[in-house]
Each structure stands twice: as C-alpha cells, then as structure tokens.
Scaffold this active site. Structure first.
Site, PDB file in Angstrom:
ATOM      1  N   GLY A 112      54.594  28.249  41.947  1.00 21.19           N
ATOM      2  CA  GLY A 112      55.461  27.076  41.836  1.00 21.19           C
ATOM      3  C   GLY A 112      55.271  26.356  40.516  1.00 21.19           C
ATOM      4  O   GLY A 112      54.754  26.903  39.536  1.00 21.19           O
ATOM      5  N   GLY A 132      54.037  23.102  38.027  1.00 18.96           N
ATOM      6  CA  GLY A 132      52.995  22.077  37.859  1.00 18.96           C
ATOM      7  C   GLY A 132      51.656  22.628  37.387  1.00 18.96           C
ATOM      8  O   GLY A 132      51.484  23.816  37.131  1.00 18.96           O
ATOM      9  N   GLU A 156      60.401  32.539  41.800  1.00 19.88           N
ATOM     10  CA  GLU A 156      61.563  31.700  41.460  1.00 19.88           C
ATOM     11  C   GLU A 156      61.507  31.323  39.983  1.00 19.88           C
ATOM     12  O   GLU A 156      62.440  31.536  39.234  1.00 19.88           O
ATOM     13  CB  GLU A 156      61.490  30.456  42.337  1.00 19.88           C
ATOM     14  CG  GLU A 156      62.425  29.352  41.950  1.00 19.88           C
ATOM     15  CD  GLU A 156      62.181  28.141  42.845  1.00 19.88           C
ATOM     16  OE1 GLU A 156      62.027  28.312  44.068  1.00 19.88           O
ATOM     17  OE2 GLU A 156      62.140  27.017  42.323  1.00 19.88           O
ATOM     18  N   LEU A 185      52.696  17.010  47.971  1.00 24.14           N
ATOM     19  CA  LEU A 185      52.248  15.643  47.680  1.00 24.14           C
ATOM     20  C   LEU A 185      51.468  15.051  48.848  1.00 24.14           C
ATOM     21  O   LEU A 185      50.616  14.189  48.662  1.00 24.14           O
ATOM     22  CB  LEU A 185      53.470  14.753  47.395  1.00 24.14           C
ATOM     23  CG  LEU A 185      54.301  15.159  46.172  1.00 24.14           C
ATOM     24  CD1 LEU A 185      55.658  14.467  46.195  1.00 24.14           C
ATOM     25  CD2 LEU A 185      53.549  14.829  44.894  1.00 24.14           C
ATOM     26  N   GLY A 190      62.479  25.749  46.063  1.00 22.21           N
ATOM     27  CA  GLY A 190      62.351  26.982  46.840  1.00 22.21           C
ATOM     28  C   GLY A 190      61.076  27.040  47.654  1.00 22.21           C
ATOM     29  O   GLY A 190      60.649  28.136  48.067  1.00 22.21           O
TER      30      GLY A 190
HETATM   31  N1  COA Z   1      51.019   9.063  47.569  1.00 20.96           N
HETATM   32  C1  COA Z   1      51.208   8.367  46.435  1.00 20.96           C
HETATM   33  N2  COA Z   1      51.298   8.929  45.210  1.00 20.96           N
HETATM   34  C2  COA Z   1      51.213  10.252  45.140  1.00 20.96           C
HETATM   35  C3  COA Z   1      51.016  11.058  46.291  1.00 20.96           C
HETATM   36  C4  COA Z   1      50.909  10.412  47.546  1.00 20.96           C
HETATM   37  N3  COA Z   1      50.705  11.109  48.653  1.00 20.96           N
HETATM   38  N4  COA Z   1      50.941  12.336  45.902  1.00 20.96           N
HETATM   39  C5  COA Z   1      51.097  12.354  44.575  1.00 20.96           C
HETATM   40  N5  COA Z   1      51.249  11.104  44.113  1.00 20.96           N
HETATM   41  C6  COA Z   1      51.422  10.729  42.708  1.00 20.96           C
HETATM   42  C7  COA Z   1      50.317  11.319  41.854  1.00 20.96           C
HETATM   43  O1  COA Z   1      49.194  10.449  41.754  1.00 20.96           O
HETATM   44  C8  COA Z   1      51.006  11.506  40.531  1.00 20.96           C
HETATM   45  O2  COA Z   1      51.092  10.242  39.872  1.00 20.96           O
HETATM   46  P1  COA Z   1      50.474  10.053  38.400  1.00 20.96           P
HETATM   47  O3  COA Z   1      51.271  11.018  37.555  1.00 20.96           O
HETATM   48  O4  COA Z   1      50.775   8.623  38.117  1.00 20.96           O
HETATM   49  O5  COA Z   1      49.048  10.428  38.534  1.00 20.96           O
HETATM   50  C9  COA Z   1      52.445  11.865  40.920  1.00 20.96           C
HETATM   51  O6  COA Z   1      52.624  11.365  42.242  1.00 20.96           O
HETATM   52  C10 COA Z   1      52.713  13.367  40.892  1.00 20.96           C
HETATM   53  O7  COA Z   1      51.771  14.062  41.695  1.00 20.96           O
HETATM   54  P2  COA Z   1      51.260  15.518  41.298  1.00 20.96           P
HETATM   55  O8  COA Z   1      50.535  16.073  42.440  1.00 20.96           O
HETATM   56  O9  COA Z   1      50.579  15.455  39.975  1.00 20.96           O
HETATM   57  O10 COA Z   1      52.637  16.272  41.107  1.00 20.96           O
HETATM   58  P3  COA Z   1      52.934  17.649  40.387  1.00 20.96           P
HETATM   59  O11 COA Z   1      53.553  17.374  39.090  1.00 20.96           O
HETATM   60  O12 COA Z   1      51.773  18.597  40.454  1.00 20.96           O
HETATM   61  O13 COA Z   1      54.100  18.213  41.331  1.00 20.96           O
HETATM   62  C11 COA Z   1      55.153  18.563  43.428  1.00 20.96           C
HETATM   63  C12 COA Z   1      53.841  18.432  42.693  1.00 20.96           C
HETATM   64  C13 COA Z   1      54.859  18.755  44.897  1.00 20.96           C
HETATM   65  C14 COA Z   1      56.019  17.321  43.238  1.00 20.96           C
HETATM   66  C15 COA Z   1      55.902  19.812  42.852  1.00 20.96           C
HETATM   67  O14 COA Z   1      55.120  20.944  42.994  1.00 20.96           O
HETATM   68  C16 COA Z   1      57.221  20.014  43.575  1.00 20.96           C
HETATM   69  O15 COA Z   1      58.221  19.426  43.214  1.00 20.96           O
HETATM   70  N6  COA Z   1      57.221  20.864  44.641  1.00 20.96           N
HETATM   71  C17 COA Z   1      58.404  21.088  45.456  1.00 20.96           C
HETATM   72  C18 COA Z   1      59.205  22.253  44.980  1.00 20.96           C
HETATM   73  C19 COA Z   1      58.471  23.535  45.104  1.00 20.96           C
HETATM   74  O16 COA Z   1      57.393  23.644  45.619  1.00 20.96           O
HETATM   75  N7  COA Z   1      59.102  24.580  44.608  1.00 20.96           N
HETATM   76  C20 COA Z   1      58.537  25.898  44.690  1.00 20.96           C
HETATM   77  C21 COA Z   1      58.996  26.867  43.709  1.00 20.96           C
HETATM   78  S1  COA Z   1      58.989  26.355  41.980  1.00 20.96           S
END
Ligand code: COA
Length: 444
Positions: free
Chosen positions: A227, A229, A250, A325, A348
């Site tokens: 994925g 990140g 993907e 998250l 995805g």
């Molecule tokens: N409560 C409050 N804040 C939260 C949180 C929660 N439970 N979880 C994360 N956050 C905050 C983090 O602290 C971070 O903030 P900061 O940048 O100020 O530190 C921000 O939200 C982003 O969190 P992070 O875990 O760093 O996100 P990421 O960039 O690694 O992305 C997803 C993680 C889940 C958003 C991303 O993988 C996604 O969009 N997934 C869905 C789509 C997917 O999985 N596709 C699959 C094929 S590509």
C-alpha cells in the site's frame, strides 16, 4: 491501405485552450489519477472557469496532485469546478479546512472500492469526458496511459466519451493493457512537463521496527502488494535478502521497483503474468518513472482487473501489506477518517485484503503504529471514530511495533485480548477496562 496514424494525430491536435473549450458546462469529467493529471489542460480549464466561460463541471478522480490543486481546485473555483473525490489527500484536506472555517460543505467523497471505480464512473455517474496525460504515440498509433491506467482505460473505452489527452514526452511508455488508439481521441494537446514527484514519506524507527516484523512474515517466492505510505516503504527495505518474490500490486512504488532492480523480485513463482510485475498506477520519483519506461518486465492493467479479488487470488501466496489509522477491539479497521473528517479513503484496501486471503497460502497484513498524535492517542480503540474500511470478518494479520497477531479463527474475546497486547503499554489498562465494560470478556 495502411491507416495514417500521423495524419489522424495532426487532425486532432489543438491548443490547451481549444481542447478545454470542448468541455461544456454541466460536464462530468473523469480526471486521471496522480501523475496522469494533465497540467496544460487543467490550467486552461481553470482559466475558462475563472473567466466565467464554464460552470457546474464535476471532476471525478482519485489522488489529486498539486497540478489539480494549483489549478482546477483553487478554492475560489469550487462552485464552478466541483471536486468529486474517490480518495482524499493533502489537497482535499486543505480545501476542507478552509471550508470548515467558512461553514461550507466538506469536499465530497464517493465511497467505493478501487476495483469498482470504473463501473461507478461509467455506469452510475455516467462520466462523459476523460482528461489525462499520455505517452507519445507509438508506431501502431497507440498512446500509453503510462503511470495511470486504473479507471482511465474503462472511461476511454466507453462509447461516446470525449477523450482529451495531453501528450507528454516525459510520461513513460508502459506496456500492458493500457493503450488508447489515436482514432478514439477527440483532441490532443502537446506539452512537455516533468511528472509530479511524490517525496518519500519520512521513515521513523517505529516504521522500521514494523517493517522488520512484516519482512519476517514474507517468505521467498511470495507475491507482494504494498500500500501507500512510510510503512510499506519500510517493509520493502526489510526485504533485500529475499529471493524470487513477485509483484501484483495496485500501486507501483520506488520501494517495489528497487526490489526488482536488486533482483529480489523476479516474478518467477507467480501463476499469472510470470516474469512480469503487474500494477495499475505508479507514483513516486524520477528513477521509478525511468524504470517503467518501455520495460518488458512491467505491465500496467486496469484497476477492475488488477484489484479484482478473484484475479488477485489466481496467484498463490499473495501477501498484501496495507496501513490503517485505527483498529477496534473486534479487529475492524478505519483507514480513512482522522478527527471525524475524511482523511484518505478505502482505495484498494479491501480488494487486496480479500484477494490475498483467497489466494492459496495468502496472507493479508494490516499494520499501524500503536499510537498517533505524538503518542497521545491509541490506534487500538474500543470503537472506531470513522467508517469501517476493513470489516472485522476480513482482517487477517495485524502488526504494530509490539508484534503481530492472526485474528482469523479468534473469537471476539480472544481478538480483544490479542489486540490489547499489540497496543502501546500506556493504553493497555484502559483498553482492558473498556473490553470488560463492553462485555467482551470477564476480568481475570
Ligand atoms: N487518531 C488521531 N489521529 C490519527 C490517528 C488516530 N487514530 N491515526 C493517525 N492519525 C494521525 C497521525 O498522527 C498522522 O498525523 P501527523 O502527520 O500530524 O503525525 C496522520 O493522522 C496520518 O497518519 P499516518 O499513519 O502517518 O498515515 P499514513 O500517511 O501512513 O497513511 C493511511 C495511512 C491508512 C491513511 C493510508 O495507508 C491509506 O490511505 N490507506 C487506505 C487505502 C489503502 O490502504 N489502499 C491500499 C492500496 S494502495
């Protein structure tokens, strides 16, 4: 008589302004994903909207880059060029913040699994236009969708679609099921511009710890999906000692392409597309785009194929790695809301969670740091504060920096106990209390 592709090309050539003028008020436009967003056409469309020449145009898309953010999605144009997002990112979050301050509705989201976006656009929305960047035309009169085949190919093939393409010599010529013939095109715009680059997400020690745990769950010969990140990047870094891995993913990333270049991935153990890495979109750095160009070991295919769980499962030992998250004590995952607002979307995730688990010997891994917001919030939570992206029935393996656990086969009580062990120690006691109060288990 052979078809005169060059002649057709010349007939369709327009300036960006002429091409944008073909999009009428009320149009439903599919805008290509990420690096496929065409800067000259978007700037011209924004110019027309600013001049009051066009209104009520809906733009449907995933993964907006600064190209669209700095043109059609200028805050002041939002009543004329309306963002219809299937996946939020930084652009939508910034717009949303301003709208919140001005008490306007949030940027709209269309909830949808990525594999179903083509059908959503073609059948349910009824888009009438595609705007996309493509590679220069080949000798057979075809343009490659390059980095962004995903939903664009299905829209391009819908009869009657107004096809407005920006031909950019820097768009890699990618092979696969990703070609548009010049005879189908309404208008072509030539524009030489660097593709958007996605800076690598900064990796922390925790990312590396989780990456090492996941790399330990991958065996030689497995077929990978990674994925988006910092976490997936950390996993790729942990796989340098592996051999004979495959890719059916993907998103093609710099991390995955580095594994191919290093000989870690050779796709020799796959059951489909043996010897070739399969993806539907790519976003990253210039070495990634150079790697994709005219490379016979890589193919792009439409997302309704790549992300179809039945197609994913045709390979054995698929390992999908995705981030989330928030995970509740039953194992349901919210991967799209932060602080009660849409932060990203499902993309995805569920496609690959289901496809990987359905593959013989497959494993689907969902990972996250145990805490967020500088350690002040536990991501393992009694209840989700957003939508269920991955339902509890589907979650297979969960990984945090405290280890990994298999949820399949575990009861609700067993899941709660296992997940609390994956939580940060500072939150375990309160999670245990919440599980007890919710009647998940009796206290020892
Ligand atoms: N409560 C409050 N804040 C939260 C949180 C929660 N439970 N979880 C994360 N956050 C905050 C983090 O602290 C971070 O903030 P900061 O940048 O100020 O530190 C921000 O939200 C982003 O969190 P992070 O875990 O760093 O996100 P990421 O960039 O690694 O992305 C997803 C993680 C889940 C958003 C991303 O993988 C996604 O969009 N997934 C869905 C789509 C997917 O999985 N596709 C699959 C094929 S590509």
């Amino acid at each position: 008589m052979p078809v005169d592709h060059r002649g057709l090309y010349r007939e369709r050539l327009r300036t960006a302004e002429q091409a944008a003028a073909l999009i009428p008020s009320g149009a439903k436009v599919a805008m290509a994903l990420g690096a496929g967003q065409p800067p000259a056409i978007l700037a011209a469309l924004a110019g027309r909207a600013r001049a009051g020449a066009v209104a009520e145009v809906r733009l449907y898309y995933l993964l907006c880059t600064g190209i669209a953010g700095g043109s059609v999605f200028d805050f002041d144009l939002a009543d004329r060029l309306i963002p219809m997002s299937y996946f939020h990112g930084g652009v939508e979050r910034a717009l949303d913040k301003r709208r919140l301050g001005e008490k306007l509705p949030a940027v709209d989201i269309v909830p949808c699994h990525f594999s179903q976006v083509p059908r959503s656009l073609v059948e349910h929305v009824g888009v009438d236009t595609l705007i996309a960047t493509v590679s220069p035309m080949d000798a057979q009169g075809h343009f490659s969708l390059g980095t962004s085949t995903d939903y664009s190919l299905a829209v391009a093939r819908k009869p009657g679609t107004r096809l407005i393409l920006e031909v950019n010599p820097r768009m890699p010529y990618v092979r696969g099921n990703c070609m548009i013939p010049v005879s189908d095109v309404t208008a072509l715009v030539e524009h030489d511009a660097g593709l958007p680059l996605l800076p690598p997400a900064p990796r922390t020690d925790i990312d590396d710890r989780i990456g090492a745990i996941i790399a330990g769950l991958v065996e030689d010969g497995d077929c990978l999906q990674m994925g988006i990140g910092a976490l997936p990047d950390a996993v790729c870094a942990g796989l340098s000692g592996h051999r004979h891995l495959g890719i059916h993913t993907e998103m093609m990333t710099p991390g995955l392409s580095a594994l191919v270049k290093a000989g870690v991935v050779d796709n020799s153990r796959k059951q489909t597309h043996v010897g070739r890495s399969i993806f539907t979109f790519a976003l990253g750095d210039q070495p990634l785009y150079d790697f994709l160009h005219d490379n016979p070991a890589v193919e792009a295919h439409p997302v309704e194929y790549v992300n179809n769980p039945f197609v994913i499962a045709q390979n054995d030992r698929v390992v999908s790695v995705n981030a989330t998250l928030q995970i509740d004590l039953n194992g349901a995952c919210n991967s799209e809301f932060v602080n009660g607002r849409q932060f990203s979307a499902s993309g995805g995730q569920v496609d690959f969670v289901r496809g990987a688990y359905a593959s013989r010997g497959g494993r689907s891994i969902i990972a996250c740091h145990s805490t967020a917001a500088k350690g002040s919030i536990s991501r393992i939570a009694p209840h989700l504060t957003g939508p269920v992206t991955t339902p509890r029935n589907d979650t297979h393996i969960v990984v945090t920096e405290y280890g990994w656990t298999v949820l399949k086969g575990k009861s609700a009580a067993e899941r709660a106990k296992a997940l609390i062990e994956m939580a940060h120690p500072a939150f375990r006691e309160q999670l245990d209390k919440a599980a007890y109060e919710a009647g998940l288990y009796a206290r020892a």
